[in-house]
Write an enzyme that holds these catalytic residues in place. Sequence first.
Site, short mmCIF file in Angstrom:
data_model
loop_
_atom_site.label_atom_id
_atom_site.label_comp_id
_atom_site.label_asym_id
_atom_site.label_seq_id
_atom_site.Cartn_x
_atom_site.Cartn_y
_atom_site.Cartn_z
CG ASN A 1 6.72 3.41 4.79
OD1 ASN A 1 5.99 3.66 5.73
ND2 ASN A 1 6.30 3.51 3.52
CG HIS B 1 7.07 7.58 6.11
ND1 HIS B 1 6.91 7.53 4.74
CD2 HIS B 1 5.91 7.09 6.62
CE1 HIS B 1 5.73 7.02 4.43
NE2 HIS B 1 5.10 6.74 5.57
CG HIS C 1 2.81 4.40 9.14
ND1 HIS C 1 2.30 3.42 8.34
CD2 HIS C 1 3.43 5.28 8.31
CE1 HIS C 1 2.58 3.69 7.07
NE2 HIS C 1 3.27 4.82 7.03
NE ARG D 1 -1.33 2.45 2.87
CZ ARG D 1 -0.87 3.58 3.40
NH1 ARG D 1 -0.82 4.68 2.68
NH2 ARG D 1 -0.43 3.60 4.65
CG ASP D 2 3.17 4.38 3.02
OD1 ASP D 2 3.68 5.03 2.10
OD2 ASP D 2 3.09 4.82 4.18
CB CYS E 1 1.96 10.70 1.43
SG CYS E 1 0.26 11.29 1.26
#
Length: 288
Positions: A245, A205, A203, A13-14, A236
């Site tokens: 990340n 980065h 989460h 996803r990310d 993003c």
Amino acid sequence: MAAAVTLTDVVLRDGLQDEPVVVPVPDRVAVARALAEAGVPCIEAASFVDPARVPQMAGAEELVAALPTTPGVRHSGIALNARGARRAIRSGLQEVTLVVSAGQGHSRANAGRDTAAALAGFEGLAAAHPSITFTAGVATAFVCPFDGPVPPERLQGIARSCADLGVERINLADTLGTATPEHVTESLEAVRAVLPATELALHLHDAHGQALRTVDRALALGVTRFDSALGGYGGCPFAPGAHGNLATEGLVAHLHARGVRTGIDVEHLSRAASLVREVIAAAPACPR
């Protein structure tokens, strides 16, 4: 320090959403299978957003339908609004992350509405779908690319509103990767002060190589859930300056060196990271 942690890999996803390519669904399924074989217990597989805005996330339903069923492995997806959440539920996922932004500027860029409206749009979902596990993801929890640093007291209020939605966990995201360990620690303590019974996750980065120091501080505070992405991919599309990340393989090595259990096999994880690089390199460019 924690004896064991639970990691969620978010590369599907990310990790993919900011790449200039669209990885075909079969290749994404192969990555999910490789992650499961490595013992990664939680895999964030898809984002249920408009593919016209994020073409890398096209085919979310097709992907979920093809995901392998592996004992002990849980798949999840994210949504920015109730429509996306209902898509995720219909796809068959049992865990859905409802994403809001702490920064107003990022909320408008990412979700097309301010934070209060984004929160209001999720009201009633948990009550209407009691069999689904809902979690909250707070983007730009510490620093917003448009508004700057997020005061801990603002994050407290947003976290309270997330808890009121009926979520089981709140995941605080350093979307840019620039928050200092001290800022993250202060914010974690502020949220825990008002929500002592709610599980918190991070989460991270990693803009300046500080994410692992943040992990150590969070572990000392009792945080036992972290997101990361194979290969350090990620970013993003609606957060200028967002960095990749925290890499799953780096995080696992860091934790294992400190005697913290993850249940993840490093050799299998290395093979999964190689596969991710291969499928990204072979993928067609995003449509313009």
